[in-house]
Motif scaffolding. Structure first.
Motif, PDB file in Angstrom:
ATOM      1  N   LEU A  57      -2.727  14.778  -2.302  1.00  0.00           N
ATOM      2  CA  LEU A  57      -2.609  13.701  -3.289  1.00  0.00           C
ATOM      3  C   LEU A  57      -1.268  13.714  -4.019  1.00  0.00           C
ATOM      4  O   LEU A  57      -0.985  12.813  -4.811  1.00  0.00           O
ATOM      5  N   LYS A  58      -0.453  14.720  -3.753  1.00  0.00           N
ATOM      6  CA  LYS A  58       0.819  14.863  -4.466  1.00  0.00           C
ATOM      7  C   LYS A  58       1.975  14.181  -3.743  1.00  0.00           C
ATOM      8  O   LYS A  58       3.131  14.478  -3.998  1.00  0.00           O
ATOM      9  N   THR A  59       1.647  13.255  -2.850  1.00  0.00           N
ATOM     10  CA  THR A  59       2.691  12.641  -2.026  1.00  0.00           C
ATOM     11  C   THR A  59       2.863  11.144  -2.238  1.00  0.00           C
ATOM     12  O   THR A  59       3.712  10.543  -1.597  1.00  0.00           O
ATOM     13  N   SER A  60       2.078  10.544  -3.123  1.00  0.00           N
ATOM     14  CA  SER A  60       2.181   9.097  -3.315  1.00  0.00           C
ATOM     15  C   SER A  60       1.702   8.709  -4.712  1.00  0.00           C
ATOM     16  O   SER A  60       0.938   9.443  -5.341  1.00  0.00           O
ATOM     17  N   PRO A  61       2.129   7.562  -5.202  1.00  0.00           N
ATOM     18  CA  PRO A  61       1.669   7.094  -6.511  1.00  0.00           C
ATOM     19  C   PRO A  61       0.141   6.990  -6.609  1.00  0.00           C
ATOM     20  O   PRO A  61      -0.434   7.291  -7.652  1.00  0.00           O
ATOM     21  N   SER A  62      -0.533   6.578  -5.533  1.00  0.00           N
ATOM     22  CA  SER A  62      -1.995   6.494  -5.596  1.00  0.00           C
ATOM     23  C   SER A  62      -2.592   7.885  -5.791  1.00  0.00           C
ATOM     24  O   SER A  62      -3.556   8.054  -6.537  1.00  0.00           O
ATOM     25  N   GLY A  63      -2.002   8.886  -5.161  1.00  0.00           N
ATOM     26  CA  GLY A  63      -2.453  10.262  -5.350  1.00  0.00           C
ATOM     27  C   GLY A  63      -2.164  10.760  -6.755  1.00  0.00           C
ATOM     28  O   GLY A  63      -3.007  11.414  -7.379  1.00  0.00           O
ATOM     29  N   PHE A  64      -0.965  10.443  -7.265  1.00  0.00           N
ATOM     30  CA  PHE A  64      -0.631  10.850  -8.632  1.00  0.00           C
ATOM     31  C   PHE A  64      -1.635  10.252  -9.616  1.00  0.00           C
ATOM     32  O   PHE A  64      -2.136  10.936 -10.511  1.00  0.00           O
ATOM     33  N   CYS A  65      -1.931   8.959  -9.439  1.00  0.00           N
ATOM     34  CA  CYS A  65      -2.895   8.290 -10.321  1.00  0.00           C
ATOM     35  C   CYS A  65      -4.269   8.935 -10.214  1.00  0.00           C
ATOM     36  O   CYS A  65      -4.951   9.128 -11.225  1.00  0.00           O
ATOM     37  N   THR A  66      -4.683   9.256  -8.998  1.00  0.00           N
ATOM     38  CA  THR A  66      -5.996   9.885  -8.809  1.00  0.00           C
ATOM     39  C   THR A  66      -6.069  11.214  -9.546  1.00  0.00           C
ATOM     40  O   THR A  66      -7.037  11.483 -10.267  1.00  0.00           O
ATOM     41  N   ILE A  67      -5.041  12.046  -9.390  1.00  0.00           N
ATOM     42  CA  ILE A  67      -5.033  13.363 -10.047  1.00  0.00           C
ATOM     43  C   ILE A  67      -5.057  13.214 -11.560  1.00  0.00           C
ATOM     44  O   ILE A  67      -5.871  13.840 -12.251  1.00  0.00           O
ATOM     45  N   VAL A  68      -4.173  12.392 -12.105  1.00  0.00           N
ATOM     46  CA  VAL A  68      -4.077  12.247 -13.560  1.00  0.00           C
ATOM     47  C   VAL A  68      -5.335  11.577 -14.109  1.00  0.00           C
ATOM     48  O   VAL A  68      -5.860  11.972 -15.156  1.00  0.00           O
ATOM     49  N   ASN A  69      -5.871  10.604 -13.388  1.00  0.00           N
ATOM     50  CA  ASN A  69      -7.096   9.946 -13.840  1.00  0.00           C
ATOM     51  C   ASN A  69      -8.286  10.911 -13.796  1.00  0.00           C
ATOM     52  O   ASN A  69      -9.148  10.872 -14.679  1.00  0.00           O
ATOM     53  N   ASP A  70      -8.344  11.773 -12.788  1.00  0.00           N
ATOM     54  CA  ASP A  70      -9.417  12.779 -12.748  1.00  0.00           C
ATOM     55  C   ASP A  70      -9.346  13.702 -13.962  1.00  0.00           C
ATOM     56  O   ASP A  70     -10.375  14.087 -14.527  1.00  0.00           O
ATOM     57  N   GLU A  71      -8.130  14.040 -14.363  1.00  0.00           N
ATOM     58  CA  GLU A  71      -7.959  14.850 -15.577  1.00  0.00           C
ATOM     59  C   GLU A  71      -8.434  14.064 -16.803  1.00  0.00           C
ATOM     60  O   GLU A  71      -9.108  14.617 -17.678  1.00  0.00           O
ATOM     61  N   ALA A  72      -8.098  12.785 -16.866  1.00  0.00           N
ATOM     62  CA  ALA A  72      -8.550  11.944 -17.982  1.00  0.00           C
ATOM     63  C   ALA A  72     -10.076  11.889 -18.032  1.00  0.00           C
ATOM     64  O   ALA A  72     -10.672  11.969 -19.111  1.00  0.00           O
ATOM     65  N   PHE A 111     -16.910   4.971 -18.278  1.00  0.00           N
ATOM     66  CA  PHE A 111     -17.184   3.928 -17.288  1.00  0.00           C
ATOM     67  C   PHE A 111     -15.872   3.344 -16.743  1.00  0.00           C
ATOM     68  O   PHE A 111     -15.702   3.180 -15.545  1.00  0.00           O
ATOM     69  N   ARG A 112     -14.944   3.050 -17.628  1.00  0.00           N
ATOM     70  CA  ARG A 112     -13.687   2.410 -17.224  1.00  0.00           C
ATOM     71  C   ARG A 112     -12.777   3.346 -16.417  1.00  0.00           C
ATOM     72  O   ARG A 112     -11.966   2.885 -15.621  1.00  0.00           O
ATOM     73  N   LEU A 113     -12.909   4.645 -16.627  1.00  0.00           N
ATOM     74  CA  LEU A 113     -12.080   5.595 -15.881  1.00  0.00           C
ATOM     75  C   LEU A 113     -12.612   5.864 -14.474  1.00  0.00           C
ATOM     76  O   LEU A 113     -11.940   6.507 -13.671  1.00  0.00           O
ATOM     77  N   ASP A 114     -13.794   5.358 -14.178  1.00  0.00           N
ATOM     78  CA  ASP A 114     -14.369   5.560 -12.848  1.00  0.00           C
ATOM     79  C   ASP A 114     -13.763   4.540 -11.886  1.00  0.00           C
ATOM     80  O   ASP A 114     -14.390   3.540 -11.544  1.00  0.00           O
ATOM     81  N   GLN A 115     -12.516   4.796 -11.477  1.00  0.00           N
ATOM     82  CA  GLN A 115     -11.754   3.867 -10.642  1.00  0.00           C
ATOM     83  C   GLN A 115     -11.296   4.546  -9.355  1.00  0.00           C
ATOM     84  O   GLN A 115     -11.141   5.754  -9.313  1.00  0.00           O
TER      85      GLN A 115
END
Length: 187
Positions: A57-72, A111-115
């Motif tokens: 997941l550390k190779t693309s913006p979608s992966g970056f968003c997934t990682i940071v959103n999972d932390e959120a 609920f809103r972070l479940d993306q």
């Protein structure tokens, strides 16, 4: 002689492949650092992505968003738990009322972070941007309720601010991907 040529060609192909793989990994690491440095909370962004074990997941913006959103999501879930715990134990009616509003707000945040960030494009951007903006707003509303007209104790400010910062970072990466700026692309 033909066997030696085939063997040598095979060795060169394998060496080239390994070089490409190793080079691409280095570039991916540089990419997320570069992306994070453009965000308001760059140190937090780098720390969160660096600590995540999912190298794919550390190779693309979608992966970056997934990682940071999972932390959120993890931070928001922890904040929800703390709110629930305080609701069960508080006897102060003003604090109880504020915590009940915060509980509703954090139900909405969760609920809103479940993306799903696996596909980032012009079609998915508006939905994701609205969800993250609303999650950020809900976290801030909880903070406002707990501090108006005066700050209530115990304070949830550190947890709420951390959740808001991480959600904001996810939104900024999403915006950078869509329109090359950290502010919203709409407007």
């Amino acid at each position: 002689m033909a066997t030696i040529r085939v063997g040598l060609t095979l060795v060169l192909l394998i060496a080239t492949f390994l070089l490409l793989v190793l080079t691409s990994r280095g570039t991916a690491a540089e990419d997320f650092h570069a992306w994070c440095k453009k965000t308001t909370h760059s140190t937090k962004c780098i720390d969160v992505i660096s600590a995540d074990p999912r190298s794919d997941l550390k190779t693309s913006p979608s992966g970056f968003c997934t990682i940071v959103n999972d932390e959120a999501k993890a931070i928001a879930a922890g904040t929800s738990s703390k709110i629930s715990s305080l609701l069960r134990t508080t006897t102060d009616p003003l604090l109880k009322s504020a915590l009940q509003e915060c509980s509703k707000s954090y139900d909405s945040v969760n609920f809103r972070l479940d993306q799903d960030f696996s596909v980032l494009n012009h079609e998915t951007y508006p939905t994701l941007a609205v969800a993250l903006t609303e999650a950020y707003g809900e976290a801030q509303e909880c903070e406002d309720v707990l501090n108006d007209p005066k700050p209530l104790e115990p304070s949830l400010t550190p947890e709420i601010q951390t959740a808001a910062d991480v959600v904001d970072t996810t939104l900024q990466i999403l915006n950078l991907n869509e329109c090359n700026k950290i502010d919203s692309c709409v407007g």
